[in-house]
Design an enzyme around this catalytic site. Structure first.
Site, PDB file in Angstrom:
ATOM      1  N   SER A 135      24.669 -61.665  -9.914  1.00  0.00           N
ATOM      2  CA  SER A 135      25.173 -62.983 -10.254  1.00  0.00           C
ATOM      3  C   SER A 135      24.084 -64.036  -9.975  1.00  0.00           C
ATOM      4  CB  SER A 135      26.455 -63.264  -9.464  1.00  0.00           C
ATOM      5  OG  SER A 135      27.095 -64.422  -9.909  1.00  0.00           O
ATOM      6  N   ASP A 290      33.632 -58.030 -17.136  1.00  0.00           N
ATOM      7  CA  ASP A 290      33.127 -59.282 -16.584  1.00  0.00           C
ATOM      8  C   ASP A 290      33.276 -60.399 -17.621  1.00  0.00           C
ATOM      9  OD1 ASP A 290      31.721 -61.360 -15.410  1.00  0.00           O
ATOM     10  OD2 ASP A 290      29.942 -60.174 -14.949  1.00  0.00           O
ATOM     11  N   HIS A 319      33.850 -59.700 -12.818  1.00  0.00           N
ATOM     12  CA  HIS A 319      32.561 -60.099 -12.252  1.00  0.00           C
ATOM     13  C   HIS A 319      32.371 -59.578 -10.831  1.00  0.00           C
ATOM     14  CE1 HIS A 319      28.942 -62.552 -12.141  1.00  0.00           C
ATOM     15  NE2 HIS A 319      29.333 -63.092 -11.003  1.00  0.00           N
TER      16      HIS A 319
END
Length: 338
Positions: A135, A290, A319
């Site tokens: 991320s 995601d 995610h």
């Protein structure tokens, strides 16, 4: 393992033109640097994490895992603007002797990487065997690979992208609006904006997971209910949980930093051209469900980084899958590193 603090006593210039009179970086290390200095694994963390990576990613980092302190020297540094020891809104401003609070300047992903570089030099690290991030941690890794190509040898990128998408920027804007709707958020106080932060976290939770996850885990067996639903309680709980450990002003600053992410900025090329400059072998991992940073963003990375290897994990965790699917990631990472 206790947290360490690196104190850089010289001024630290930010991309915005603002200058911090000094810089503090909180960090953890695990394992021992070998005589050749060739066993460094540097982990870049995401939005609300801290530098204790063996706590929040213990399924991937630890004895017997793909990244093991018995063989690797593992470093994780808290990011600039956070509230876990690195300079941020809760840090003291040397000019006033009081915390910065809302006056802390805006920072970018590149500013965070510049702070990491100062720490790397302080620790005497000349090469990083693997730079790993998921991320927002992946944003830092991409920037660092371009900034110091001779230092970074391999990249591990999970659920991340080459620039912040309009979708994510819109989500962050909604979260900041929630914080700004709390009329305490600019107060000079550690608990400023707490109610706004709770609402911002609630928005975030809807993007970290997905429809299928909530149906599977938060459905109510009582068909007669008209209130007090499990999904509502879960969101309330997650908001309260973050408020107890994080700070609204840091959250605001870090969400702005994420919006700044674009590896082509200032490099006189487009995203594809910037990715083509990344010479390191790169492992790229996407999660099928995601919705915050969908697999198409990782596919774009894999199509334009010359030495990229792409894996897609079929998972319902959205995610957050990069934090949860550690068994699958362990296998993929272990095979790729061999």
């Amino acid at each position: 393992m206790t947290v360490h603090n690196f104190h850089h006593k010289q001024p630290f210039s930010l991309e915005s033109g603002a200058v911090l009179p000094e810089l503090h970086v909180a960090y953890h290390t695990y394992g021992t640097l070998n005589p050749a200095g060739s066993n460094v694994v540097w982990i870049c963390h995401a939005l609300t994490a801290n530098s204790d990576v063996m706590d929040w990613w213990k399924g991937l980092i630890g004895p017997g895992q793909a990244i093991d302190p018995a063989k690797d020297f593992i470093v994780c540094a808290n990011i600039l603007g956070s509230c876990y020891g690195t300079s941020g809104p809760l840090s003291n401003n040397p000019a006033t002797g009081q915390p910065y609070f809302h006056s802390f300047p805006k920072v970018t992903i590149r500013d965070m990487v510049s702070a990491h570089v100062l720490l790397r030099k302080h620790l005497g690290i000349q090469q990083v065997k693997l730079l790993l991030g998921g991320s927002m941690g992946g944003y830092q890794a991409l920037e660092w690979a371009l900034l110091e190509p001779a230092v970074i040898q391999r990249l591990g990128l999970l659920c991340t992208g080459a620039s912040e998408s309009p979708w994510s920027i819109a989500i962050h804007t909604a979260q900041r609006l929630a914080i700004e709707a709390d009329n305490t958020w600019q107060d000079d106080h550690y608990a400023a904006g707490a109610k706004g932060l709770k609402a911002a976290r609630a928005i975030g939770m809807l993007t970290y997971r997905n429809y299928q996850t909530f149906v599977r885990t938060q459905s109510d067996p009582d068909n007669e209910k008209t209130d007090h639903f499990r999904a509502s309680s879960y969101i309330e709980y997650q908001g309260d949980k973050l408020v107890k450990r994080f700070n609204a002003q840091s959250y605001w600053v870090l969400s702005k930093a994420m919006d700044s992410h674009n590896i082509s900025r200032g490099r006189h090329t487009d995203l594809a051209g910037a990715l083509a400059l990344i010479s390191q072998p790169a492992l790229i991992v996407g999660i099928t469900s995601d919705i915050l940073c969908p697999p198409e963003e990782q596919l774009f990375l894999s199509q334009h980084i010359p030495q990229a290897t792409y894996h897609e994990i079929d998972s319902t965790y959205g995610h957050d899958g990069f934090l949860i699917e550690f068994e699958k990631i362990n296998r993929i990472l272990g095979d790729w590193m061999c």
